[in-house]
Design an enzyme around this catalytic site. Structure first.
Site, PDB file in Angstrom:
ATOM      1  N   CYS A   4     -36.314 -10.945  48.452  1.00 42.76           N
ATOM      2  CA  CYS A   4     -35.229 -11.407  49.332  1.00 42.76           C
ATOM      3  C   CYS A   4     -34.974 -10.468  50.511  1.00 42.76           C
ATOM      4  O   CYS A   4     -34.220 -10.822  51.416  1.00 42.76           O
ATOM      5  CB  CYS A   4     -33.945 -11.582  48.529  1.00 42.76           C
ATOM      6  SG  CYS A   4     -33.363 -10.019  47.871  1.00 42.76           S
ATOM      7  N   ASP A  20     -33.277  -7.759  50.368  1.00 42.02           N
ATOM      8  CA  ASP A  20     -32.028  -7.010  50.182  1.00 42.02           C
ATOM      9  C   ASP A  20     -32.332  -5.612  49.677  1.00 42.02           C
ATOM     10  O   ASP A  20     -33.381  -5.353  49.096  1.00 42.02           O
ATOM     11  CB  ASP A  20     -31.105  -7.741  49.206  1.00 42.02           C
ATOM     12  CG  ASP A  20     -30.549  -9.018  49.816  1.00 42.02           C
ATOM     13  OD1 ASP A  20     -30.470  -9.085  51.051  1.00 42.02           O
ATOM     14  OD2 ASP A  20     -30.196  -9.933  49.056  1.00 42.02           O
ATOM     15  N   CYS A  60     -26.731  -9.658  47.546  1.00 44.17           N
ATOM     16  CA  CYS A  60     -25.910 -10.801  47.121  1.00 44.17           C
ATOM     17  C   CYS A  60     -24.929 -10.394  46.016  1.00 44.17           C
ATOM     18  O   CYS A  60     -24.926  -9.254  45.547  1.00 44.17           O
ATOM     19  CB  CYS A  60     -26.842 -11.877  46.589  1.00 44.17           C
ATOM     20  SG  CYS A  60     -27.623 -11.361  45.057  1.00 44.17           S
ATOM     21  N   CYS A  81     -32.563  -9.847  41.369  1.00 40.41           N
ATOM     22  CA  CYS A  81     -31.494  -8.946  41.811  1.00 40.41           C
ATOM     23  C   CYS A  81     -31.301  -7.827  40.779  1.00 40.41           C
ATOM     24  O   CYS A  81     -31.034  -6.679  41.144  1.00 40.41           O
ATOM     25  CB  CYS A  81     -30.204  -9.726  42.038  1.00 40.41           C
ATOM     26  SG  CYS A  81     -30.483 -11.270  42.937  1.00 40.41           S
TER      27      CYS A  81
HETATM   28 FE1  FES Z   1     -31.327 -10.364  47.259  1.00 38.28          FE
HETATM   29 FE2  FES Z   1     -29.817 -10.952  45.191  1.00 38.28          FE
HETATM   30  S1  FES Z   1     -30.699 -12.325  46.595  1.00 38.28           S
HETATM   31  S2  FES Z   1     -30.506  -9.015  45.791  1.00 38.28           S
END
Ligand code: FES
Length: 127
Positions: free
Chosen positions: A39, A41, A64, A108
């Site tokens: 993702c 992140d 998220c 995540c």
């Molecule tokens: Fe990226 Fe949860 S969608 S850490």
């Protein structure tokens, strides 16, 4: 309002709203940062280690709700553990602690574990 796309457990929502251990540790013995391949992140984890015991852990994430809850869970899970015990904490343990994550959010928890492994590697690489 329509139902949420991913139904989160009460525990995830509680940790998202009141995350534990958010922040930095100055002069941490271990620091790790990881960006999810899935993702994009990011999570950072800071470790305070005394006598091979993790006495404090903090995290920051740009991610998220599930990453906020996963960072909160992993830092709670590893405090008081030896470095080797912390290294063995799995994404499944985070998910169990959080009473489940929806399938599209499993990565995540993996982000949190990988950031922790990077922080432990940093700790071990120091003299
Ligand atoms: Fe990226 Fe949860 S969608 S850490």
């Amino acid at each position: 309002l329509s139902a949420p796309e991913y139904p989160y457990s009460k525990k995830v929502i509680e940790h998202y709203r009141s995350p534990r251990n958010v922040g930095k540790i100055e002069q941490a013995e271990g620091f790790g940062e990881h960006i999810s391949d899935i993702c994009g992140d990011m999570m950072q984890i800071y470790l305070k280690v005394e006598g091979n015991i993790i006495t404090d852990a903090k995290y920051e994430t740009f991610g998220c709700a599930a990453s906020v809850a996963s960072g909160s869970a992993i830092t709670e899970l590893i405090k008081g553990k030896t470095v080797e015990e912390a290294e063995r904490v799995t994404d499944k343990e985070i998910i169990d602690y959080l009473e489940g994550l929806p399938q599209p959010k499993i990565h995540c928890a993996v982000l949190a574990v990988t950031a922790l492994h990077t922080a432990i590697e940093d700790y071990k690489s120091k003299p």
